[in-house]
Design a protein around this motif. Structure first.
Motif, PDB file in Angstrom:
ATOM      1  N   PRO A 149       0.826  -1.203   0.000  1.00  0.00           N
ATOM      2  CA  PRO A 149       0.000   0.000   0.000  1.00  0.00           C
ATOM      3  C   PRO A 149       0.866   1.261   0.000  1.00  0.00           C
ATOM      4  CG  PRO A 149      -0.714  -1.543   1.700  1.00  0.00           C
ATOM      5  CD  PRO A 149       0.602  -2.041   1.198  1.00  0.00           C
ATOM      6  N   VAL A 150       0.357   2.329  -0.631  1.00  0.00           N
ATOM      7  CA  VAL A 150       1.054   3.616  -0.649  1.00  0.00           C
ATOM      8  C   VAL A 150       0.175   4.638   0.074  1.00  0.00           C
ATOM      9  CG1 VAL A 150       2.152   5.396  -2.043  1.00  0.00           C
ATOM     10  CG2 VAL A 150       2.104   3.021  -2.863  1.00  0.00           C
ATOM     11  N   PRO A 151       0.547   5.031   1.288  1.00  0.00           N
ATOM     12  CA  PRO A 151      -0.245   6.018   2.022  1.00  0.00           C
ATOM     13  C   PRO A 151       0.087   7.444   1.600  1.00  0.00           C
ATOM     14  CG  PRO A 151       1.588   5.282   3.361  1.00  0.00           C
ATOM     15  CD  PRO A 151       1.659   4.495   2.086  1.00  0.00           C
ATOM     16  N   GLY A 152      -0.790   8.382   1.966  1.00  0.00           N
ATOM     17  CA  GLY A 152      -0.521   9.799   1.765  1.00  0.00           C
ATOM     18  C   GLY A 152      -0.694  10.297   0.349  1.00  0.00           C
ATOM     19  N   VAL A 153      -1.348   9.517  -0.513  1.00  0.00           N
ATOM     20  CA  VAL A 153      -1.538   9.937  -1.903  1.00  0.00           C
ATOM     21  C   VAL A 153      -2.841  10.739  -2.003  1.00  0.00           C
ATOM     22  CG1 VAL A 153      -1.804   9.191  -4.291  1.00  0.00           C
ATOM     23  CG2 VAL A 153      -0.309   7.917  -2.739  1.00  0.00           C
ATOM     24  N   MET A 183      -5.319  10.746  -9.389  1.00  0.00           N
ATOM     25  CA  MET A 183      -4.402  10.841  -8.251  1.00  0.00           C
ATOM     26  C   MET A 183      -3.325  11.858  -8.569  1.00  0.00           C
ATOM     27  SD  MET A 183      -1.890   7.510  -8.392  1.00  0.00           S
ATOM     28  CE  MET A 183      -1.263   6.887  -9.966  1.00  0.00           C
ATOM     29  N   SER A 184      -2.892  12.561  -7.552  1.00  0.00           N
ATOM     30  CA  SER A 184      -1.729  13.427  -7.670  1.00  0.00           C
ATOM     31  C   SER A 184      -0.525  12.528  -7.411  1.00  0.00           C
ATOM     32  CB  SER A 184      -1.802  14.569  -6.654  1.00  0.00           C
ATOM     33  OG  SER A 184      -0.759  15.481  -6.851  1.00  0.00           O
ATOM     34  N   VAL A 185       0.077  12.056  -8.488  1.00  0.00           N
ATOM     35  CA  VAL A 185       1.152  11.054  -8.389  1.00  0.00           C
ATOM     36  C   VAL A 185       2.170  11.504  -7.337  1.00  0.00           C
ATOM     37  CG1 VAL A 185       2.961   9.829  -9.636  1.00  0.00           C
ATOM     38  CG2 VAL A 185       0.833  10.466 -10.811  1.00  0.00           C
ATOM     39  N   PRO A 186       2.463  10.667  -6.335  1.00  0.00           N
ATOM     40  CA  PRO A 186       3.341  11.100  -5.241  1.00  0.00           C
ATOM     41  C   PRO A 186       4.815  11.086  -5.619  1.00  0.00           C
ATOM     42  CG  PRO A 186       2.676   8.828  -4.904  1.00  0.00           C
ATOM     43  CD  PRO A 186       1.926   9.310  -6.111  1.00  0.00           C
ATOM     44  N   SER A 187       5.590  11.843  -4.868  1.00  0.00           N
ATOM     45  CA  SER A 187       7.039  11.877  -5.058  1.00  0.00           C
ATOM     46  C   SER A 187       7.631  10.490  -4.873  1.00  0.00           C
ATOM     47  CB  SER A 187       7.656  12.849  -4.050  1.00  0.00           C
ATOM     48  OG  SER A 187       9.056  12.819  -4.115  1.00  0.00           O
ATOM     49  N   GLY A 188       8.617  10.160  -5.701  1.00  0.00           N
ATOM     50  CA  GLY A 188       9.291   8.876  -5.591  1.00  0.00           C
ATOM     51  C   GLY A 188       8.585   7.744  -6.290  1.00  0.00           C
ATOM     52  N   TYR A 189       7.502   8.064  -7.000  1.00  0.00           N
ATOM     53  CA  TYR A 189       6.749   7.033  -7.721  1.00  0.00           C
ATOM     54  C   TYR A 189       6.412   7.542  -9.125  1.00  0.00           C
ATOM     55  CZ  TYR A 189       5.895   4.547  -3.314  1.00  0.00           C
ATOM     56  OH  TYR A 189       6.043   3.856  -2.141  1.00  0.00           O
ATOM     57  N   GLU A 190       6.130   6.606  -9.998  1.00  0.00           N
ATOM     58  CA  GLU A 190       5.597   6.898 -11.321  1.00  0.00           C
ATOM     59  C   GLU A 190       4.317   6.100 -11.502  1.00  0.00           C
ATOM     60  OE1 GLU A 190       9.873   7.455 -13.654  1.00  0.00           O
ATOM     61  OE2 GLU A 190       8.735   5.568 -13.832  1.00  0.00           O
TER      62      GLU A 190
END
Length: 648
Positions: A149-153, A183-190
């Motif tokens: 899971p990716v939190p904070g997105v 989604m606002s693509v988060p930093s460190g991910y694509e």
């Protein structure tokens, strides 16, 4: 017409067409009858199941289904999948999907012996997990990567926002007014991609109050150092040899623009609305060309005035084709330590279905409200890069600017607490606006970069003089290259086919002149129009030298010295670029004779003039940009004024 209704109509129409081809009419196959099958029901638009979960459907009163019956699912290719019915109640039945089942849209049949009855069509989605959602939630899902899971997105529907929790879950109480969620693509991910396009948004299919599941997938990426390419107006329309010339641009990008981790962002007008219909060059053809031209390049998109449907009669329907095919018309994403925001500043509220294209260069007000919310999730130490099509400001003389957007004064207070770079297109010219200009004197941390067009002057100069593709301000057609390290930027403008160190051109005006005789047979309004070039460049021996520094900003310096060491002071002027007149305008006027052609040379800023002591004094011209890079020309005078005298 709102996006959601348009999409659902299009999807159902397409699905019906596919089924009609594979199955014929909605009647049972020959030799079968459904008269003995008494099942009536209203199917939902979609159902969401976890892997291995059985599907339960409700029936109307009086319906009868047996566990010995078979549920048949038919896909868009006509393939039938038999499913066992595991249980039946007075008002529902449950069937089991095979392990190999793939989510999608299916026709649902009940089969009993030799009889079969069509119940309708249903979208069946396979989700990773399900949970009890809150009352009022209409869009929910998970954000995951291969690591979990990716939190904070941050998730938005263009109005409201949600943030994924520690399990990667989010819930959004959306009215689905715009018909999509992103989604606002988060930093460190694509995001994962489909060709050049990032998969960062999805259409919403169900009615406004019906909850639906939308999941996002991410891939981890090292973004400590990366490159962003900004592509101004392309105007691809399968005309003026544009596709052939575009191949030169693509080769330049693939050879020189891509370095390490690289992304691209367009600045609008990728297409040309009128030629969607006249030349059948629409977003599908644009994407096909881009996907054939670039590999391993994620391209984010900005909508331009020519990416709106001119046949539309309101702002929403004008943007539907772009939203359906390319991206939301406004959204945000992060790369590394930088927050990027795409806005739509083409308001089509006055479109009337004709070629009038009565748009306003204005940020549609609900976007400003969305932008303020979006930035509330961004730390004020984070740099913001804001992309729009039309510029916020426009030159008002050789070295001053005026407001261009009708509501730019509403935008600036929203972004003033951040270090912001506004990047725009639309004008087909290069210019930069900084706090040294009066329009930004109260906003020291805001700068605008207007990037000239990939297509230059709508591809005309490259057609008239092959290889000499330029913009109406004399800039070479090309693109901007930004290298980003952490929160620091370093940018340069790259002319297509030119060495990156070519950042200006010079003209010995003793050898530059234009007259009506340059255009044989010219007359009427064409002669009146062309006369401005003749007045700007009469035959003269005043020893003036003109310098076009196309990406100039006030932190650049221009030094001119004579062969004897004398320093000459450049004066900022507005001018017509002589080379563009020669390579394009003369040839276009020659072809029209009596009428004024489009896209000809325009009077513009970023020109400088010096006066040499005499006609044969050589000059050393050195231009230094804000990053300390120097670009020098040893100008031997007299300097010939021929197209072949310049580097292409």
């Amino acid at each position: 017409m709102k996006f959601s209704k348009f999409l659902i109509g299009l999807t159902l129409a397409a699905a019906s067409a596919l089924f009609a081809v594979s199955c014929g009419e909605d009647e049972p196959e020959k030799g079968q009858t459904s008269e003995g099958i008494k099942v009536e029901m209203t199917l939902p638009a979609s159902v969401e199941l976890t892997k291995g979960e059985a599907c339960t459907l409700s029936m109307n009163s009086g319906s009868v289904v047996y566990t010995s019956d078979v549920v048949q699912l038919q896909d868009s290719n006509g393939k039938l999948i038999d499913c066992t019915i595991s249980s039946v109640t007075s008002d529902s039945f449950t069937f089991v999907l095979p392990d190999s089942f793939v989510e999608g849209t299916y026709r649902i049949y009940i089969k009993r012996g030799s009889e079969r009855k069509l119940l309708g069509s249903l979208i069946i989605k396979i989700v990773t997990d399900k949970w009890e959602i809150e009352n009022g939630t209409t869009v929910y899902g998970t954000v995951t990567s291969a690591e979990g899971p990716v939190p904070g997105v941050v998730i938005s529907d263009g109005v409201d926002f949600a943030v994924s929790n520690e399990l990667g879950r989010y819930e959004l109480k959306s009215k689905k007014a715009l018909g999509y969620v992103f989604m606002s693509v988060p930093s460190g991910y694509e995001p994962k991609t489909s060709g050049i396009l990032p998969i960062n948004y999805f259409a919403l299919n169900a009615a406004g109050t019906v909850p639906e599941n939308v999941n996002f997938s991410l891939v981890k990426a090292n973004q400590s150092n990366y490159r962003v390419l900004f592509f101004g107006d392309m105007h691809l329309a399968n005309r003026t040899d544009d596709v052939k010339q575009f191949a030169n641009f693509a080769n330049d990008v693939n050879t020189n623009g891509k370095s390490g981790k690289t992304y691209a962002i367009t600045l609008g007008d990728m297409t040309w609305d009128i030629y969607w219909y006249d030349n059948n060059f629409q977003f599908a053809q644009y994407l096909d060309l881009m996907n054939r031209s670039f590999s391993n390049l994620t391209v984010y998109h900005t909508i331009g005035n020519h990416d709106n449907d001119y046949k539309a009669t309101n702002n929403f329907s004008a943007k539907n084709p772009f939203i359906l095919s390319i991206a939301p018309n406004y959204y945000s994403f992060n790369i590394g330590e930088v927050h990027y925001v795409v806005l739509d500043d083409i308001d089509c509220s006055s479109y009337d279905g004709t070629t009038s294209r009565n748009y306003t260069e204005k940020i549609f007000v609900p976007q400003l409200q969305w932008l303020a919310k979006d930035l509330s999730y961004v730390d004020k130490s984070t740099p913001v890069v804001l992309m729009m099509h039309a510029p916020a400001f426009y030159p008002n003389g050789a070295s001053s600017f005026r407001n261009n957007l009708s509501n730019v004064t509403e935008l600036l207070p929203i972004i003033k607490d951040y270090k912001v770079h506004i990047v725009t297109g639309h004008t087909h010219k290069n210019f930069n606006v900084t706090a040294e200009h009066s329009v930004l004197k109260n906003y020291p941390d805001i700068m605008e970069h207007n990037v000239t067009a990939v297509c230059g002057d709508w591809w005309w100069s490259g057609k008239c003089t092959p290889g000499a593709l330029m913009a109406p301000d004399g800039s070479p057609a090309g693109y901007a290259i930004w290298d980003v390290s952490g929160k620091n930027f370093n940018w340069i403008y790259k002319g297509t086919g030119l060495d990156q160190n070519i950042q200006f051109r010079t003209y010995d005006l003793n050898n530059v002149s234009f007259s009506l005789s340059d255009v044989p047979g010219i007359g009427g309004e064409a002669a009146t129009s062309f006369a401005k070039y003749c007045a700007a460049y009469p035959a003269s021996k005043d020893n003036k030298v003109l310098i076009n520094v196309w990406n100039y900003d006030p932190e650049w310096t221009i030094t001119v010295t004579t062969e004897s060491g004398e320093t000459l002071t450049p004066k900022a002027v507005q001018a017509y670029d002589p080379l563009h007149i020669k390579a394009m305008s003369v040839k276009r006027y020659t072809s029209t004779k009596t009428t004024t052609p489009n896209f000809v040379t325009q009077n513009f800023c970023h020109f400088f003039e010096v006066t040499a002591p005499n006609a044969d004094t050589d000059l050393t011209i050195t231009v230094k940009d804000r990053f300390g890079r120097t670009f020098t020309e040893k100008m031997e005078r007299p300097k010939a004024f021929e197209i072949s005298s310049y580097t292409w």
